[in-house]
Design an enzyme around this catalytic site. Structure first.
Site: not given
Lengths: 646, 248
Positions: A51, A54, A56, A277, A341, A436
């Site tokens: 990956g 951001l 990886g 969201h 959220r 994530e």
């Protein structure tokens, strides 16, 4: 069926790496306690990073800078396209440049509270500490954050916080941060410390002598299957929101890398914690292939409302002020439109369930900028949100400067993921999980602008410091394709591809995926019930069986075959979906993004049950009956309370 | 609406390729262009034919993966719009639509509408970065940046690396892409130390990768989904001359 028909209870699991003692110095003490690798030895150690988002991208670049030999993999045609690119709103950091009362402790406090007391204090505190360095790092790389006329960085507010700590680059913060990491990565590729393997997909984890030692990958262009070896493997393969078919994730986002590791023994934690969201563009028809987010930052200046009366289908301009219900401002006067959220999403669902929703099917609420345009002027609003307004207009054909946007909640982020300790190491030695893909920092609900913070904290600063402690014992013995465990992993991949291609049924993979998504949205979405989840599990099992009998995967395994890629991912989503529902079923409390209808206050707010459920649910793969390992959560610094944003 | 699609089919890089015609009914004006292709692919799959391969991922106009030439124009008829954000409401019932891949020497076709754009990564590798190893950064407020420069740098930095500029250019030049990065980094104080070597190395990498030279036709900027202006190329030329003078 009783609960024990769905799962069995195993031994507790514990994070043995986090130091105890004062929380402010835990990270410093862990770094001091971790073994170091001599610079000359780093060259002899190989790390695989799966990956290039951001987490990886920043990890591969930083490990390369440190001198390790890094092999980086992504399914896209370039590492720059990882889905972090689509993050809009911003990145939190406790810089306190505004002098508005922010501090590391306040960011820590807000994040633990925002996560509804289901995250680890040690991890979250470290995250808040590192947030400050991330902004420095990104500015040094040339990330063009928004600035004020004096030349200093601008910040804005975000949901779940009363200070202004979110740094941003218009509505494209993720893009700018990712390009920063991508450029650092390309610099290392040029320097020869990182080798890049784009259009490659990890399909299996290789474990030898109990250690993660490599991966089996498929070259998506030639179809060639190969085995790749390393001294440690880092998964930075993102979240699993696409289990719902419709989500704000990119079409290619998938759980396969994580799920293959899970099947090989890595525990999967809190899979039911998904974030819906509140501000996405509503579905327009059956052809819908994905949902588009409208950044939460819009709630800074936009006011959310629906008509007071049911079934009021006048155009918004014809509805007078006193016939509008600004329900977030009414119910939550302290935070208003900036509630977290999960709360904003459920409030939207509730007003739509009451029949007061707007737009096609009544599945939408207004996000209105008239007041902001009146107060700040159209130019100021355009400077802040111009690209988002354009995007909205392009998709819907409506002009948000003159008519309110219509928004509705959509699946956006998954807080659950592979279980990791404080060092970000999974339960398989040598397998690290970042961004994530892991579970550790957001608890049951992630605050806005915290995903970018966590991805970069893990990749730039945490993993490069902790992985050395493991690698100090290496290099591990050389491997080749003849090794029995390697050959077995490879065979698993080949057999599975052959099986998928041989079904030759009469239903497309996408039609199965859509149906799976519908089941998940209906029963494991914004509101979950015991009966609904049981129903979902049985429907998923039936659909999964049907998939393996009727799916039609055209073509062969040689060369580019996008249908085959999707089929493998959907097959893994079926297994994950079952586990998500079992996790949601067993957690008979509401917390954060997990709302169980049976567990709510008189006012309809989420009701936690700390006595019973103050733990991380870490699941061991067990086919139809997974094994539950509990990690107890203790709170020394932020005392669990009923979250209140009123 | 119903459409006649003429789509470029090519089995692999070695295949010669040709346009193939498909009829498609019941297309909703609210569909995106790629959703329309999804519908076609579902049908082809059930009919036992090979679905059309095309690159796509975020489907919200930011990842830069989608890359179709629609009726001769990269990303189709709408200004400042990627293929994935183009909606069928911009087409007419009964229309014939030609769909082709990016065509440029530096972007060989992989299959059907999928091309290899790694040449762009090579340009970035040559110097499209600021050397700032992790951990070495001073406080973010140590160096203020004039807002006008920061805003201009940001606009150049919004390039999504899709390659439409190259596909539109009669010379197959990647100059707008290269110039966007030169402009972004060259406007910031952090980018100054490597400014001269950056522009020379990136231009060399650009030429080696098989991109053609720029003759200022401006086709690139007119199809750019992010509206990167032609002035960025002027800025690149200025930087390039300055760097050559400094090095001689």
């Amino acid at each position: 069926m009783t609960m024990t028909d769905y799962y069995t209870l195993g031994d507790p699991v514990a994070d043995t790496k986090a130091p105890d003692g004062p929380i402010e110095t835990r990270w410093e003490r862990r770094r001091f306690g971790a073994k170091l690798v001599n610079p000359a030895n780093k060259r002899k150690l190989t790390v695989i990073v799966v990956g290039t988002g951001l987490a990886g991208g920043s990890a591969a670049a930083t490990l390369g800078e440190l001198g390790y030999q890094v092999k980086s993999y992504c399914y896209q045609d370039s590492p720059r396209r990882a889905h972090s690119i689509a993050a809009q709103g911003g990145i939190n950091a406790a810089k306190n440049y505004r002098n508005d009362g922010d501090s590391v402790h306040r960011l820590f406090y807000d994040t633990v509270k925002g996560g509804d007391f289901r995250s680890r204090e040690s991890n979250v505190h470290r995250l808040a500490q590192i947030s400050v360095q991330i902004i420095d790092q990104c500015v040094a790389q040339g990330v063009p954050f928004a600035r004020e006329y004096g030349g200093l960085l601008d910040t804005r507010s975000f949901g779940g916080a009363q200070v202004s700590r979110t740094f941003y680059a218009r509505g494209q913060t993720g893009q700018q941060l990712l390009l920063g990491a991508y450029q650092a990565l390309e610099r290392q590729i040029a320097a020869g410390t990182v080798t890049m393997h784009d259009r490659h997909e990890m399909l299996e984890l290789i474990i030898v002598d109990g250690r993660a030692r490599g991966i089996v990958v498929r070259d998506l262009v030639t179809g060639e299957i190969s085995t790749e070896f390393a001294d440690a493997v880092v998964l930075a393969s993102g979240g699993y929101g696409n289990v719902f078919f419709l989500s704000t994730n990119a079409k290619g986002c998938n759980v396969t890398a994580s799920w293959r590791a899970h099947r090989k023994g890595a525990l999967f934690a809190n899979p039911c914690y998904t974030q819906i969201h509140p501000t996405c563009i509503p579905v327009s028809g059956d052809h819908q292939s994905k949902l588009t987010l409208m950044s939460e930052s819009l709630r800074n200046d936009g006011r959310v409302w629906v008509p007071k009366a049911k079934g009021d289908n006048r155009v918004p301009a014809d509805i007078p002020e006193d016939e509008r219900d600004y329900y977030l401002e009414r119910i939550y006067p302290a935070f208003g439109n900036l509630v977290p959220r999960d709360i904003a999403s459920r409030a939207a669902k509730n007003v739509c369930d009451e029949g007061r929703g707007v737009g096609p099917g009544g599945l939408g609420v207004y996000l209105d900028f008239a007041a902001a345009i009146g107060r700040l002027g159209r130019d100021a609003v355009e400077a802040k949100y111009g690209n988002l307004f354009e995007m909205y207009q392009r998709i819907t054909g409506e002009d948000p400067y003159t008519t309110p946007m219509r928004i509705y909640p959509a699946v956006h982020y998954t807080m659950g993921g592979l279980w990791v300790d404080y060092d970000l190491q999974s339960t398989i030695p040598g397998l690290f999980v970042i961004g994530e893909a892991n579970f550790s920092d957001h608890g049951a609900n992630r605050l806005g602008a915290s995903a970018l913070m966590q991805g970069l904290a893990d990749g730039y600063f945490v993993l490069p410091n902790t992985i050395g402690d493991y690698l100090a014992a290496g290099p591990f013995p050389k491997l080749d394709a003849e090794n029995a465990e390697v050959a077995e992993a490879r065979k698993l991949v080949e057999d599975r591809i052959e099986k998928l291609l041989s079904i030759n049924g009469d239903r497309t993979v996408d039609s199965f995926h859509r149906e799976l998504g519908r089941i998940m949205w209906e029963y494991c979405g914004m509101e979950r019930t015991d009966a609904g989840l049981r129903k979902a599990i049985s429907e998923i099992r039936e659909l999964k069986a049907e998939f393996w009998q009727r799916a039609k995967v055209p073509g062969d395994g040689e060369g580019l075959n996008q249908s085959l890629e999707r089929a493998g991912r959907v097959a893994d989503f079926f297994e994950l979906a079952e586990l998500m529902c079992i996790d949601a079923l067993h957690r008979e409390e509401s917390c954060g993004g997990h709302f169980r209808a049976e567990s709510q206050t008189e006012e309809g707010e989420a009701q936690r049950d700390d006595d019973t459920f103050s733990y991380v649910a870490a699941w061991e793969f067990g086919g139809d009956t997974p094994v539950l390992h509990k990690e107890d959560l203790t709170f020394e610094y932020v005392h669990p309370s009923q979250r209140s944003y009123k | 609406m119903s459409l006649k699609l003429r789509i470029w089919r090519q089995a692999d890089a070695a295949d010669k390729g040709s346009m193939v015609t498909y009829q498609l009914q019941n297309v909703s004006p609210d569909m995106s262009f790629l959703e329309m292709l999804d519908v076609l692919n579902e049908r082809l799959t059930l009919d036992g034919e090979d679905p059309v391969a095309f690159d796509h991922d975020c489907r919200e106009g930011i990842c830069g993966a989608c890359s179709l030439v629609i009726n001769g124009v990269p990303h189709g008829p709408e200004k400042a719009t990627t293929t994935c954000q183009l909606h069928m409401r911009h087409f007419n019932d009964g229309e014939t639509i030609d769909i082709e891949p990016w065509r440029a020497a530096a972007f060989p076709v992989v299959k059907d509408l999928v091309v290899d754009r790694r040449a762009f990564d090579k340009i970035i590798q040559a110097g499209g970065y600021i050397s700032a190893p992790t951990g070495s950064a001073p406080d973010a407020h140590a160096t203020p940046v004039p807002k006008a420069d920061a805003d201009l740098a940001f606009e150049a930095a919004t390039c999504i690396g899709c390659g439409a500029c190259v596909a539109a250019c009669p010379n197959g030049s990647g100059m707008l892409f290269t110039a966007a990065k030169i402009t972004h980094l060259g406007l910031l104080p952090q980018g100054q130390p490597e400014r001269d070597t950056r522009v020379i190395d990136m231009i060399n990498a650009h030429d080696e990768a098989g991109f053609g030279g720029c003759t200022n036709t401006g086709e690139c900027t007119s199809v750019c989904p992010k509206g990167i202006p032609l002035e960025t190329i002027a800025r690149l030329n200025k930087d390039y001359r300055q760097a050559l003078r400094a090095s001689s």
